[in-house]
Write an enzyme that holds these catalytic residues in place. Structure first.
Site, PDB file in Angstrom:
ATOM      1  N   CYS A  39      -9.464   9.277   6.977  1.00  0.00           N
ATOM      2  CA  CYS A  39      -8.470   9.809   6.033  1.00  0.00           C
ATOM      3  C   CYS A  39      -9.106  10.667   4.957  1.00  0.00           C
ATOM      4  O   CYS A  39      -8.630  11.775   4.666  1.00  0.00           O
ATOM      5  CB  CYS A  39      -7.648   8.669   5.426  1.00  0.00           C
ATOM      6  SG  CYS A  39      -8.538   7.531   4.346  1.00  0.00           S
ATOM      7  N   HIS A  96      -6.291   4.286   1.157  1.00  0.00           N
ATOM      8  CA  HIS A  96      -5.902   5.421   1.992  1.00  0.00           C
ATOM      9  C   HIS A  96      -5.619   6.642   1.130  1.00  0.00           C
ATOM     10  O   HIS A  96      -5.248   6.530  -0.044  1.00  0.00           O
ATOM     11  CB  HIS A  96      -4.649   5.068   2.806  1.00  0.00           C
ATOM     12  CG  HIS A  96      -4.274   6.083   3.843  1.00  0.00           C
ATOM     13  ND1 HIS A  96      -5.120   6.462   4.867  1.00  0.00           N
ATOM     14  CD2 HIS A  96      -3.139   6.825   4.009  1.00  0.00           C
ATOM     15  CE1 HIS A  96      -4.516   7.376   5.620  1.00  0.00           C
ATOM     16  NE2 HIS A  96      -3.331   7.614   5.113  1.00  0.00           N
ATOM     17  N   HIS A 128      -1.789  13.476   7.219  1.00  0.00           N
ATOM     18  CA  HIS A 128      -2.916  12.569   7.001  1.00  0.00           C
ATOM     19  C   HIS A 128      -3.488  12.101   8.326  1.00  0.00           C
ATOM     20  O   HIS A 128      -2.873  12.251   9.384  1.00  0.00           O
ATOM     21  CB  HIS A 128      -2.475  11.367   6.153  1.00  0.00           C
ATOM     22  CG  HIS A 128      -1.505  10.436   6.857  1.00  0.00           C
ATOM     23  ND1 HIS A 128      -1.538   9.064   6.724  1.00  0.00           N
ATOM     24  CD2 HIS A 128      -0.474  10.679   7.719  1.00  0.00           C
ATOM     25  CE1 HIS A 128      -0.582   8.511   7.449  1.00  0.00           C
ATOM     26  NE2 HIS A 128       0.075   9.464   8.055  1.00  0.00           N
TER      27      HIS A 128
END
Length: 311
Positions: free
Chosen positions: A209, A263, A275
């Protein structure tokens, strides 16, 4: 303590937590020549997940990237990546790479800028047009010259290689990468929709991420911290969630946004983000409303520059 500057001599080198971290299944990824496709094919869902859960991998580097060598231990190098800012070390991201995947800097030669790979995975040739390597998006090599169809580049072993001009962006010595805006960051990311997540990934073979957000910013002329927690704390401008624009970074934490940050995604616009989600999934555009992401959203930051006429 030794602090030589070396450069990576394989298409992608993985930064391991320590020399004991690689498993038998990881052998194609720690040799030279490295075989990233073979390594990724061998990894099951669980062995991919263990890269994270067992803290085996930290990050990755691309062909031609520089590292600071702090220590040599048998067949391994303890290094710092100066282009990947981290709170773990003020000099850059720390970790270990196989010694066979880097070598001392070649002697300086007169170069005319850089050739930066603009395709996802592109071929590198020798002067006889024999295939040498497959290079990842954003690989940057010193430019020695141009022909009608090719860019001549300096390789880590001080020889010359050739890339098709259609596969690279040429950056003259006196210029850097032109800084894009938030919408440019989003458009750059769209090209990687469907690419499978890879913990520690920093190449077109797979991003995690924060590696995805780092590289989409890098492609548009911005250097940001490597890890999500650092991206949330060490730079940029804090943005209220009701003032989001495309290209802003969104951060998510456990316990409905009150726990540990876990995240990061890029705001896409219209209540969506782009993402790289997690092991077993691929880069996607997703709507926030009604999802766990809406509950866990804990902040946003803007690293790109909003100039007159932007958006």
């Amino acid at each position: 303590m030794q602090q030589d500057r070396w450069i990576i001599n394989v298409p992608v080198a993985t930064l391991w937590t320590n020399p004991e971290a690689p498993r038998e299944v990881d052998e194609p990824g720690i040799r030279n020549p490295v075989d990233l496709p073979a390594w990724l094919t061998r990894l099951s869902y669980q062995t991919r997940l263990d890269l994270c859960e067992q803290n085996l991998v930290q990050s990755q580097l691309l062909y031609g990237e520089e590292v600071i060598v702090l220590e040599e231990k048998q067949d391994w190098l303890r290094v710092i990546i100066p282009t990947q800012p981290s709170k773990k070390d003020s000099r850059g991201y720390p970790g270990w790479i196989p010694a066979c995947q880097a070598q001392p800097q070649p002697n300086a030669r007169q170069v005319k800028g850089k050739a930066i790979v603009s395709g996802k995975l592109v071929p590198l040739y020798d002067e006889k047009e024999n295939f040498l390597l497959e290079l990842s998006y954003l690989t940057a090599l010193p430019l020695l010259g141009l022909t009608d169809s090719q860019a001549k580049v300096l390789l880590p072993d001080a020889t010359a290689g050739y890339l098709d001009k259609s596969d690279v962006e040429i950056i003259p010595d006196e210029k850097g990468v032109i800084q894009g805006n938030g919408s440019d960051i989003v458009r750059t990311g769209e090209a990687f929709i469907g690419l499978e997540y890879l913990w520690g990934g920093m190449s077109a073979y797979g991003y995690d991420c924060s590696g995805f957000s780092y590289n989409m910013h890098k492609a548009n002329g911005y250097q940001i911290p490597r890890d999500a927690s650092d991206q949330a704390a060490l730079g940029g401008e804090e943005i209220a969630v009701d003032h989001l624009l495309p290209g802003d970074l969104l951060f998510f934490a456990y316990e409905e946004g009150k726990g540990a940050l876990h995240h990061v995604g890029i705001y896409y616009g219209n209540g969506k983000m782009i993402h790289s989600p997690t092991t077993g999934k691929s880069i996607e555009i997703t709507t926030l409303a009604g999802t766990v992401y809406e509950k866990e959203l804990c902040g946003a930051r803007r690293y790109w520059k909003k100039t007159e006429g932007t958006l």
